[in-house]
Enzyme design. Structure first.
Site, PDB file in Angstrom:
ATOM      1  N   GLU A  57      -3.255  -1.103   4.212  1.00  0.00           N
ATOM      2  CA  GLU A  57      -4.252  -0.138   3.744  1.00  0.00           C
ATOM      3  C   GLU A  57      -5.637  -0.773   3.606  1.00  0.00           C
ATOM      4  O   GLU A  57      -6.651  -0.174   3.982  1.00  0.00           O
ATOM      5  CB  GLU A  57      -3.848   0.437   2.382  1.00  0.00           C
ATOM      6  CG  GLU A  57      -2.513   1.152   2.372  1.00  0.00           C
ATOM      7  CD  GLU A  57      -1.341   0.268   1.957  1.00  0.00           C
ATOM      8  OE1 GLU A  57      -0.422   0.811   1.313  1.00  0.00           O
ATOM      9  OE2 GLU A  57      -1.335  -0.929   2.281  1.00  0.00           O
ATOM     10  N   CYS A  85       0.774   0.257  -3.136  1.00  0.00           N
ATOM     11  CA  CYS A  85       0.861  -0.448  -4.411  1.00  0.00           C
ATOM     12  C   CYS A  85      -0.385  -0.120  -5.248  1.00  0.00           C
ATOM     13  O   CYS A  85      -1.277   0.595  -4.797  1.00  0.00           O
ATOM     14  CB  CYS A  85       0.954  -1.961  -4.168  1.00  0.00           C
ATOM     15  SG  CYS A  85      -0.569  -2.685  -3.495  1.00  0.00           S
ATOM     16  N   CYS A  88      -3.741  -1.193  -3.529  1.00  0.00           N
ATOM     17  CA  CYS A  88      -4.127  -0.334  -2.413  1.00  0.00           C
ATOM     18  C   CYS A  88      -4.509   1.064  -2.876  1.00  0.00           C
ATOM     19  O   CYS A  88      -5.460   1.655  -2.354  1.00  0.00           O
ATOM     20  CB  CYS A  88      -3.011  -0.290  -1.376  1.00  0.00           C
ATOM     21  SG  CYS A  88      -2.789  -1.887  -0.556  1.00  0.00           S
TER      22      CYS A  88
END
Length: 156
Positions: A57, A85, A88
């Site tokens: 990302e 996560c 990101c």
């Protein structure tokens, strides 16, 4: 966007994830799309770059920002094969991406319902539209293939 468009762009993210798999990286891929055009692509490069922040990302956001000449990615959609996560997801909010579409949930570190639920936050009075489980089986199968390979290397 409709389900066919989401599947099309998720297949592009899967192509990026396969590049990560070929490089012995956790196979996660991402593409950022706006007005039927890919602005940025990325796949995990953590091991390759020796950089804990080299997530798919983050790389895709950097590429899209460079392509546009602006860090603001309003109106764009991020397609990523695995639920983002916390780091990101934070980058998604900060870059002002409007929509997030992911393939499979991550029960260990996902921030959109897998491990934590941070995706529904209003950040700077902005809301993020989130959709999961797009081509979930394909995304999960790629991860499983990677971890089978890892276990085979560890236990020949």
């Amino acid at each position: 966007m409709d389900a066919a468009d989401d599947s099309h762009w998720m297949n592009e993210a899967l192509a990026e994830a396969r590049k990560a798999l070929e490089a012995d990286e956790v196979p996660i891929g991402a593409v950022i799309v706006s007005e039927d055009r890919v602005l940025g692509r990325g796949h995990n490069r953590i091991e390759t770059l020796k950089d804990a922040t080299a997530h798919a990302e983050i790389i895709a956001i950097g590429a899209a920002s460079e392509a546009l000449g602006d860090w603001r990615l309003e109106g764009s959609t991020l397609y990523v094969t695995v639920e983002p996560c916390m780091m990101c997801l934070g980058a998604v909010f900060l870059s002002r991406i409007s929509r997030l579409v992911f393939g499979t949930y991550d029960k260990r570190s996902g921030a959109c319902g897998g491990a934590l639920e941070l995706g529904r936050l209003k950040y700077m009075d902005r809301e993020l539209t989130i959709e999961g489980n797009v081509l979930e089986d394909d995304c999960r199968a790629l991860l499983q293939e990677f971890f089978v390979r890892v276990r085979q290397k560890d236990n020949p």
